[in-house]
Each structure stands twice: as structure tokens, then as C-alpha cells.
Design a protein around this motif. Structure first.
Motif, mmCIF file in Angstrom:
data_model
loop_
_atom_site.group_PDB
_atom_site.id
_atom_site.type_symbol
_atom_site.label_atom_id
_atom_site.label_comp_id
_atom_site.label_asym_id
_atom_site.label_seq_id
_atom_site.Cartn_x
_atom_site.Cartn_y
_atom_site.Cartn_z
ATOM 1 N N TRP A 55 0.810 -1.223 0.000
ATOM 2 C CA TRP A 55 0.000 0.000 0.000
ATOM 3 C C TRP A 55 0.840 1.267 0.000
ATOM 4 N N ILE A 56 1.969 1.248 -0.626
ATOM 5 C CA ILE A 56 2.863 2.410 -0.665
ATOM 6 C C ILE A 56 2.276 3.492 -1.581
ATOM 7 N N PRO A 57 2.288 4.763 -1.162
ATOM 8 C CA PRO A 57 1.807 5.838 -2.048
ATOM 9 C C PRO A 57 2.621 5.901 -3.348
ATOM 10 N N GLY A 58 2.013 6.433 -4.389
ATOM 11 C CA GLY A 58 2.650 6.453 -5.706
ATOM 12 C C GLY A 58 1.969 5.389 -6.545
ATOM 13 N N PRO A 59 2.708 4.768 -7.460
ATOM 14 C CA PRO A 59 2.078 3.733 -8.288
ATOM 15 C C PRO A 59 1.606 2.529 -7.463
ATOM 16 N N GLY A 60 2.136 2.364 -6.240
ATOM 17 C CA GLY A 60 1.754 1.222 -5.403
ATOM 18 C C GLY A 60 2.770 0.101 -5.521
ATOM 19 N N GLY A 61 2.747 -0.799 -4.555
ATOM 20 C CA GLY A 61 3.737 -1.874 -4.463
ATOM 21 C C GLY A 61 3.772 -2.812 -5.656
ATOM 22 N N ILE A 62 2.603 -3.206 -6.128
ATOM 23 C CA ILE A 62 2.563 -4.152 -7.260
ATOM 24 C C ILE A 62 3.164 -3.505 -8.504
ATOM 25 N N GLU A 63 2.696 -2.320 -8.820
ATOM 26 C CA GLU A 63 3.174 -1.630 -10.021
ATOM 27 C C GLU A 63 4.662 -1.289 -9.919
ATOM 28 N N ALA A 64 5.094 -0.828 -8.747
ATOM 29 C CA ALA A 64 6.504 -0.468 -8.548
ATOM 30 C C ALA A 64 7.406 -1.696 -8.692
ATOM 31 N N THR A 65 6.961 -2.824 -8.150
ATOM 32 C CA THR A 65 7.752 -4.060 -8.261
ATOM 33 C C THR A 65 7.823 -4.509 -9.718
ATOM 34 N N ARG A 66 6.693 -4.440 -10.421
ATOM 35 C CA ARG A 66 6.687 -4.806 -11.849
ATOM 36 C C ARG A 66 7.632 -3.922 -12.656
ATOM 37 N N LEU A 67 7.642 -2.631 -12.337
ATOM 38 C CA LEU A 67 8.562 -1.707 -13.013
ATOM 39 C C LEU A 67 10.007 -2.155 -12.814
ATOM 40 N N LEU A 68 10.348 -2.459 -11.566
ATOM 41 C CA LEU A 68 11.719 -2.882 -11.241
ATOM 42 C C LEU A 68 12.068 -4.198 -11.935
ATOM 43 N N LYS A 69 11.125 -5.130 -11.938
ATOM 44 C CA LYS A 69 11.385 -6.448 -12.538
ATOM 45 C C LYS A 69 11.407 -6.387 -14.065
ATOM 46 N N GLY A 70 10.845 -5.302 -14.622
ATOM 47 C CA GLY A 70 10.824 -5.159 -16.074
ATOM 48 C C GLY A 70 11.985 -4.355 -16.624
ATOM 49 N N ALA A 71 12.790 -3.775 -15.756
ATOM 50 C CA ALA A 71 13.913 -2.945 -16.207
ATOM 51 C C ALA A 71 15.222 -3.725 -16.118
ATOM 52 N N PRO A 72 16.013 -3.729 -17.194
ATOM 53 C CA PRO A 72 17.254 -4.513 -17.220
ATOM 54 C C PRO A 72 18.216 -4.206 -16.063
ATOM 55 N N ASP A 73 18.301 -2.933 -15.651
ATOM 56 C CA ASP A 73 19.235 -2.557 -14.580
ATOM 57 C C ASP A 73 18.814 -3.045 -13.206
ATOM 58 N N THR A 74 17.521 -3.290 -13.027
ATOM 59 C CA THR A 74 17.027 -3.601 -11.681
ATOM 60 C C THR A 74 16.333 -4.961 -11.572
ATOM 61 N N GLN A 75 16.172 -5.665 -12.679
ATOM 62 C CA GLN A 75 15.377 -6.898 -12.657
ATOM 63 C C GLN A 75 15.952 -8.004 -11.774
ATOM 64 N N ASP A 76 17.264 -7.984 -11.536
ATOM 65 C CA ASP A 76 17.881 -9.054 -10.746
ATOM 66 C C ASP A 76 17.947 -8.761 -9.246
ATOM 67 N N ILE A 77 17.499 -7.575 -8.833
ATOM 68 C CA ILE A 77 17.508 -7.254 -7.400
ATOM 69 C C ILE A 77 16.326 -7.966 -6.750
ATOM 70 N N PRO A 78 16.586 -8.813 -5.737
ATOM 71 C CA PRO A 78 15.474 -9.515 -5.090
ATOM 72 C C PRO A 78 14.535 -8.536 -4.390
ATOM 73 N N VAL A 79 13.230 -8.747 -4.602
ATOM 74 C CA VAL A 79 12.210 -7.921 -3.956
ATOM 75 C C VAL A 79 11.416 -8.782 -2.991
ATOM 76 N N ILE A 80 11.330 -8.307 -1.740
ATOM 77 C CA ILE A 80 10.500 -8.954 -0.723
ATOM 78 C C ILE A 80 9.244 -8.092 -0.602
ATOM 79 N N PHE A 81 8.121 -8.673 -0.974
ATOM 80 C CA PHE A 81 6.849 -7.948 -0.940
ATOM 81 C C PHE A 81 6.257 -8.139 0.435
ATOM 82 N N PHE A 82 5.908 -7.052 1.122
ATOM 83 C CA PHE A 82 5.298 -7.254 2.422
ATOM 84 C C PHE A 82 4.043 -6.429 2.608
ATOM 85 N N THR A 83 3.039 -7.070 3.236
ATOM 86 C CA THR A 83 1.721 -6.462 3.379
ATOM 87 C C THR A 83 0.946 -7.130 4.503
#
Length: 124
Positions: A55-83
Motif C-alpha cells: 500500500w505504498i503511495p505512488g504507483p503502489g507496491g505491485i506496479e513499482a515491483t513490476r517496473l523494477l522487474k521489467g527494467a534490465p538494470d534492476t530486474q535481478d535485485i530480489p524484492v520482498i513484498f510485504f503487506t
């Protein structure tokens, strides 16, 4: 060099607790209370692992994580989703996160999940 953890959450208590716990474990911690400019923020800080609130302000956690996972520079950084949502597994899958953590969590769970996310990096 210390491993870097980036925490995105708008709950100041959670940010504070996670920061204290992870710094005690020797991590370098940075926090953000919105997911605006998430790609630029991540590229600038270059974290080894990211904790992302749903529930993070801005695009939100789901969208922000998808952005990171879709970008070559950041796709390999592990993301821990918490809610606090009960369907955390489904949300984490939707977001393409690598791990998830159900809120409220205990400190041991937090440490274990961060260590698990870093395990592949430690083998490099």
C-alpha cells in the motif's frame, strides 16, 4: 562492503523497526515512503535487496515491483513484498516479487527473509 537494503513503506513505525533491526545486523539501510520515481531511486542507491510494501503511495507496491522487474538494470535485485493483506502470496506473485512477508511479522522472520533473498548473491 555492507549489503544494502532499500525499504519502501509509508508506515514510519515499520520503517524505524526494520531499519534498527537490519542495521544491527550490519546492513546499510535506506528508506522511502513512496514509490514515486522508484526506478531512479533504486538505480541511485543500488540496493542488494528491496522490501516493498503493497500500500505504498505512488504507483503502489505491485506496479513499482513490476517496473523494477521489467527494467534490465534492476530486474535481478530480489524484492520482498510485504503487506498486511491475507492474500500476500497472490499479491507477491502478481507483482513478480521474489519473496513475501506477511505483516505483522516478527524480527526473526524479517532477518530470515532478508538473508534468504541475499543467499544467491552471497554465492557469487
Amino acid at each position: 562492503m555492507n549489503k544494502r537494503v532499500l525499504i519502501l513503506d509509508d508506515d514510519l513505525d515499520i520503517l524505524q523497526i526494520c531499519t534498527i533491526v537490519l542495521r544491527k545486523k550490519g546492513f546499510d539501510v535506506q528508506t522511502l515512503n513512496s514509490s514515486n520515481q522508484v526506478l531512479n531511486q533504486v538505480k541511485a542507491y543500488r540496493p542488494d535487496v528491496i522490501l516493498m510494501d503493497n500500500w505504498i503511495p505512488g504507483p503502489g507496491g505491485i506496479e513499482a515491483t513490476r517496473l523494477l522487474k521489467g527494467a534490465p538494470d534492476t530486474q535481478d535485485i530480489p524484492v520482498i513484498f510485504f503487506t498486511a493483506n491475507s492474500n500476500v502470496t497472490q499479491l507477491a506473485r502478481e507483482a513478480k516479487a521474489d519473496y513475501f512477508l506477511q505483516k505483522p511479522f516478527d524480527i526473526t522472520e524479517l532477518e530470515a527473509t532478508v538473508q534468504m533473498a541475499l543467499a544467491p548473491l552471497n554465492q557469487k
